[in-house]
Design a protein around this motif. Structure first.
Motif, PDB file in Angstrom:
ATOM      1  N   THR A 205       1.804   9.890   6.873  1.00 29.02           N
ATOM      2  CA  THR A 205       2.101   9.019   5.732  1.00 29.02           C
ATOM      3  C   THR A 205       2.027   7.564   6.187  1.00 29.02           C
ATOM      4  N   THR A 206       1.143   6.788   5.574  1.00 32.51           N
ATOM      5  CA  THR A 206       0.965   5.385   5.956  1.00 32.51           C
ATOM      6  C   THR A 206       1.898   4.487   5.147  1.00 32.51           C
ATOM      7  N   ALA A 207       2.396   3.438   5.810  1.00 31.97           N
ATOM      8  CA  ALA A 207       3.264   2.463   5.138  1.00 31.97           C
ATOM      9  C   ALA A 207       2.848   1.065   5.593  1.00 31.97           C
ATOM     10  N   PRO A 208       1.789   0.492   4.977  1.00 29.95           N
ATOM     11  CA  PRO A 208       1.348  -0.848   5.365  1.00 29.95           C
ATOM     12  C   PRO A 208       2.389  -1.889   4.958  1.00 29.95           C
ATOM     13  N   LEU A 209       2.663  -2.840   5.861  1.00 31.14           N
ATOM     14  CA  LEU A 209       3.649  -3.886   5.596  1.00 31.14           C
ATOM     15  C   LEU A 209       3.015  -5.261   5.810  1.00 31.14           C
ATOM     16  N   ASN A 210       3.489  -6.227   5.054  1.00 29.28           N
ATOM     17  CA  ASN A 210       2.976  -7.595   5.126  1.00 29.28           C
ATOM     18  C   ASN A 210       3.286  -8.192   6.501  1.00 29.28           C
ATOM     19  N   PRO A 211       2.260  -8.568   7.282  1.00 24.80           N
ATOM     20  CA  PRO A 211       2.519  -9.129   8.613  1.00 24.80           C
ATOM     21  C   PRO A 211       3.331 -10.429   8.572  1.00 24.80           C
ATOM     22  N   ALA A 212       3.383 -11.089   7.407  1.00 26.42           N
ATOM     23  CA  ALA A 212       4.113 -12.358   7.299  1.00 26.42           C
ATOM     24  C   ALA A 212       5.619 -12.172   7.099  1.00 26.42           C
ATOM     25  N   TYR A 213       6.081 -10.926   6.965  1.00 29.56           N
ATOM     26  CA  TYR A 213       7.518 -10.705   6.794  1.00 29.56           C
ATOM     27  C   TYR A 213       8.307 -11.265   7.984  1.00 29.56           C
ATOM     28  N   ARG A 214       9.555 -11.644   7.713  1.00 28.09           N
ATOM     29  CA  ARG A 214      10.470 -12.075   8.767  1.00 28.09           C
ATOM     30  C   ARG A 214      11.242 -10.851   9.285  1.00 28.09           C
TER      31      ARG A 214
ATOM     32  N   ILE B 209       2.942   5.043   1.222  1.00 30.88           N
ATOM     33  CA  ILE B 209       4.226   4.619   0.653  1.00 30.88           C
ATOM     34  C   ILE B 209       4.208   3.105   0.542  1.00 30.88           C
ATOM     35  N   LEU B 210       4.499   2.607  -0.648  1.00 29.32           N
ATOM     36  CA  LEU B 210       4.605   1.167  -0.870  1.00 29.32           C
ATOM     37  C   LEU B 210       5.892   0.888  -1.618  1.00 29.32           C
TER      38      LEU B 210
ATOM     39  N   HIS C  73      -1.471  -4.095   0.283  1.00 32.48           N
ATOM     40  CA  HIS C  73      -1.239  -4.027  -1.161  1.00 32.48           C
ATOM     41  C   HIS C  73      -2.194  -3.011  -1.773  1.00 32.48           C
ATOM     42  N   ILE C  74      -1.770  -2.367  -2.847  1.00 29.95           N
ATOM     43  CA  ILE C  74      -2.534  -1.274  -3.476  1.00 29.95           C
ATOM     44  C   ILE C  74      -3.933  -1.697  -3.930  1.00 29.95           C
ATOM     45  N   HIS C  75      -4.073  -2.942  -4.398  1.00 27.53           N
ATOM     46  CA  HIS C  75      -5.350  -3.423  -4.938  1.00 27.53           C
ATOM     47  C   HIS C  75      -6.452  -3.348  -3.873  1.00 27.53           C
ATOM     48  N   GLY C  76      -6.213  -3.969  -2.726  1.00 26.58           N
ATOM     49  CA  GLY C  76      -7.227  -3.976  -1.669  1.00 26.58           C
ATOM     50  C   GLY C  76      -7.457  -2.599  -1.074  1.00 26.58           C
ATOM     51  N   LEU C  77      -6.363  -1.871  -0.813  1.00 28.19           N
ATOM     52  CA  LEU C  77      -6.475  -0.553  -0.185  1.00 28.19           C
ATOM     53  C   LEU C  77      -7.299   0.422  -1.016  1.00 28.19           C
TER      54      LEU C  77
ATOM     55  N   THR D  33       1.174  -0.306  -8.773  1.00 28.90           N
ATOM     56  CA  THR D  33       1.396   0.575  -7.625  1.00 28.90           C
ATOM     57  C   THR D  33       1.672   2.011  -8.059  1.00 28.90           C
ATOM     58  N   GLU D  34       2.530   2.188  -9.081  1.00 27.69           N
ATOM     59  CA  GLU D  34       2.939   3.542  -9.492  1.00 27.69           C
ATOM     60  C   GLU D  34       1.775   4.376 -10.032  1.00 27.69           C
ATOM     61  N   ALA D  35       0.674   3.726 -10.393  1.00 21.23           N
ATOM     62  CA  ALA D  35      -0.518   4.438 -10.876  1.00 21.23           C
ATOM     63  C   ALA D  35      -1.593   4.503  -9.790  1.00 21.23           C
ATOM     64  N   THR D  36      -1.207   4.268  -8.541  1.00 23.53           N
ATOM     65  CA  THR D  36      -2.169   4.178  -7.434  1.00 23.53           C
ATOM     66  C   THR D  36      -3.272   3.185  -7.814  1.00 23.53           C
ATOM     67  N   HIS D  37      -2.865   2.139  -8.462  1.00 16.29           N
ATOM     68  CA  HIS D  37      -3.665   1.005  -8.913  1.00 16.29           C
ATOM     69  C   HIS D  37      -4.191   1.185 -10.348  1.00 16.29           C
ATOM     70  N   GLN D  38      -5.401   1.678 -10.564  1.00 13.95           N
ATOM     71  CA  GLN D  38      -6.057   1.493 -11.865  1.00 13.95           C
ATOM     72  C   GLN D  38      -5.555   2.412 -12.980  1.00 13.95           C
ATOM     73  N   MET D  39      -5.345   1.772 -14.174  1.00 18.19           N
ATOM     74  CA  MET D  39      -4.960   2.516 -15.382  1.00 18.19           C
ATOM     75  C   MET D  39      -5.986   2.332 -16.497  1.00 18.19           C
ATOM     76  N   ALA D  40      -6.464   1.110 -16.649  1.00 20.65           N
ATOM     77  CA  ALA D  40      -7.446   0.800 -17.703  1.00 20.65           C
ATOM     78  C   ALA D  40      -8.453  -0.180 -17.138  1.00 20.65           C
ATOM     79  N   SER D  41      -9.644  -0.215 -17.748  1.00 25.46           N
ATOM     80  CA  SER D  41     -10.665  -1.151 -17.277  1.00 25.46           C
ATOM     81  C   SER D  41     -11.647  -1.446 -18.399  1.00 25.46           C
ATOM     82  N   ASN D  42     -12.091  -2.690 -18.452  1.00 21.30           N
ATOM     83  CA  ASN D  42     -13.187  -3.003 -19.360  1.00 21.30           C
ATOM     84  C   ASN D  42     -14.437  -2.292 -18.859  1.00 21.30           C
ATOM     85  N   PRO D  43     -15.229  -1.735 -19.757  1.00 26.08           N
ATOM     86  CA  PRO D  43     -16.420  -1.010 -19.308  1.00 26.08           C
ATOM     87  C   PRO D  43     -17.563  -1.958 -18.934  1.00 26.08           C
TER      88      PRO D  43
END
Length: 503
Positions: free
Chosen positions: A76-85, A160-161, A207-211, A307-317
């Motif tokens: 299970t992968t859990a990518p985290l923002n490298p900029a976190y403190r 996991i995000l 983030h889910i968008h890029g992944l 995120t809860e939709a693993t990103h995409q739900m709707a899209s312009n065609p």
């Protein structure tokens, strides 16, 4: 039909490119498959198996892309923002119950000390710099025997995000192998991706968008992703020249930054035409969509994800079907409906909460029965967005329910005000938000950034808005800024903005 990331990797032609990067040869689909099998064995040897959680703290680039793709084949992968403190890493690594942390050799991340203090194993990733893009070695001491070795199965959690947590404690969103596969295939279908397509990724890969939209959907279609080191408007057009992509996906603020430099890079734009541009993660002002289409001479496809939709739900065609500026398009994967507060599904033209269900939707938040009770009604996931679906099935988001401004009982959609402000010839960016008011509870405020070389004052912009909006919708306060504060993924965030700006 593929049900796991590993089976999805079998799609591409063995010798076709899968992952690219600057000054590196392309990693082929065959090479990626072999590397995935190598990493499953390596993680198992290090004591990591199915259902074990790996925190990944890596800079953007090809290694981050391949680490996500290959680790997800085993664990299970859990990518985290490298900029976190340190405090943020402390929270996330504890909340995730991570068994291991992966960092790049030589990086001095505060996550390392946090992990060591918590007894979490730290593995160091060393890029094979003379080899194909994304290949690396993984060094570390084994943490015992893997409890569940071998390749991951369809119902295992792959990713996991955390939700952004702008108004509450971040919630854990577990996404299964089959969730990720369904979403990648939905995006590929919506954009008609083929093995000839190449995406230049400028989105952060925590983030889910890029992944999912940039990396996984490209690989799933047998195409490729060229991985930049992170968004940089100054270098974007050089990357277009180097990578020769057919498309890219980004958030609206990135598109706007690209447009400011497009004029002086017109020759590169002409020499390397794009098939499409995709926009998602926050609403794209129609003015920006029009300028992008005029500049790049290709369709701009606005999509709607979370995120809860693993990103995409709707899209312009894609053309020749209609793209409607201001709309996030038609259902593109899951079922999409509008629901009232009582759980009744509404008809076309009625405004309510956007709800979804389908193979890409999470089964529920982890260890959060209250959020699950509030978030799901009769099998439908409540997105928290307010919207309306027209007679042709196109969805328009009228606002985030939490962001709707309640001015003494009058409900105002910030997005409607944004679009009016963006029509002012001097305004490059606008974000409308609620500010506290002693009598009304909330009033309307807006932050704007002016176009380069343009001038306007608060009075002029308010006067312009007053010609287009009912009086109660006109911002009482307009702040003219050099830059509007953004979240980690480049999104403009309305919630908490009044506080950040001292209102």
């Amino acid at each position: 039909m593929a049900k796991t990331i590993r089976s999805l990797l079998d799609t591409g032609d063995r010798n076709a490119p899968a992952i690219g990067a600057e000054d590196r040869s392309d990693l082929t689909h065959g090479g990626l498959r072999d590397f995935a099998d190598e990493m499953v064995a390596r993680l198992n040897a290090l004591g990591i198996g199915r259902d074990d959680r790996i925190g990944i703290v890596l800079p953007n680039g090809p290694e981050m892309a391949t680490a996500f793709l290959t680790f997800a084949c085993a664990a299970t992968t859990a990518p985290l923002n490298p900029a976190y403190r340190a405090e943020e890493f402390d929270f996330y690594l504890s909340d995730l119950n991570a068994k291991a942390l992966v960092v790049q050799q030589g990086e001095d991340s505060p996550a390392i000390a946090v992990a060591e203090k918590k007894g979490i194993a730290v593995f160091r990733l060393v890029p094979r710099t003379g080899d194909a893009a994304g290949l690396f070695d993984l060094h570390g001491e084994p943490v015992g025997a893997a409890g569940k070795p071998g390749p991951a199965e369809a119902d295992d959690v792959a990713l996991i995000l955390h939700t952004s947590g702008t108004t509450s404690r971040p919630k854990i969103v577990p996404l299964s192998q089959s969730n990720l596969v369904a979403s990648a295939e939905n995006i590929g279908a919506a954009l008609a991706l083929t093995p000839q397509d190449r995406c230049v990724n400028i989105m952060p890969l925590f983030h889910i968008h890029g992944l999912i939209a940039a990396v996984l959907s490209s690989v799933a279609a047998g195409g490729s992703t060229w991985c930049s080191p992170g968004f940089n408007a100054l270098r974007f057009f050089n990357w277009i020249e180097t990578a020769r992509p057919t498309w890219y996906t980004a958030v609206p603020t990135m598109h706007q930054a690209i447009l400011t430099r497009a004029g002086r890079n017109a020759e590169i734009v002409r020499a390397h035409p794009l098939r499409l541009i995709r926009s998602s993660s926050s609403s794209l002002p129609p003015q920006v969509m029009a300028e992008l289409e005029e500049t790049f001479s290709c369709p701009v496809i606005e999509s709607y994800g979370m995120t809860e939709a693993t990103h995409q739900m709707a899209s312009n065609p894609l053309p020749p079907a209609a793209r409607k500026p201001g709309s996030v398009g038609i259902a593109a994967g899951p079922e999409v409906r509008i629901m009232d507060m009582e759980g009744r599904l509404l008809d076309a033209g009625e405004t309510g909460e956007v709800v979804i269900r389908g193979a890409n939707v999470t089964r529920g938040y982890e260890a959060n029965p209250k959020a699950n009770a509030e978030g799901f009604t009769n099998g439908w996931f409540r997105t928290g967005d307010q919207g309306v679906i027209d007679a042709e099935g196109y969805l328009t988001i009228t606002g985030r329910l939490k962001e709707i401004i309640n001015r003494g009982g009058e409900k105002i959609s910030p997005r409607e005000v944004d679009e009016v402000l963006m029509d002012h010839p001097a305004v490059a960016q606008a974000v409308t938000f609620a500010m506290p008011h002693p009598k009304l509870g909330e009033d309307v405020a807006a932050a704007i950034v002016l176009r380069e070389g343009e001038t306007a004052d608060e009075k002029a912009v308010r006067g312009f808005a007053a010609t287009r909006l009912a009086d109660f919708k006109v911002p009482r306060k307009i702040l003219i800024l050099d830059e509007i504060p953004k979240g980690a993924t480049g999104k403009l965030q309305r919630i908490g903005l009044a506080e950040k700006l001292g209102l």
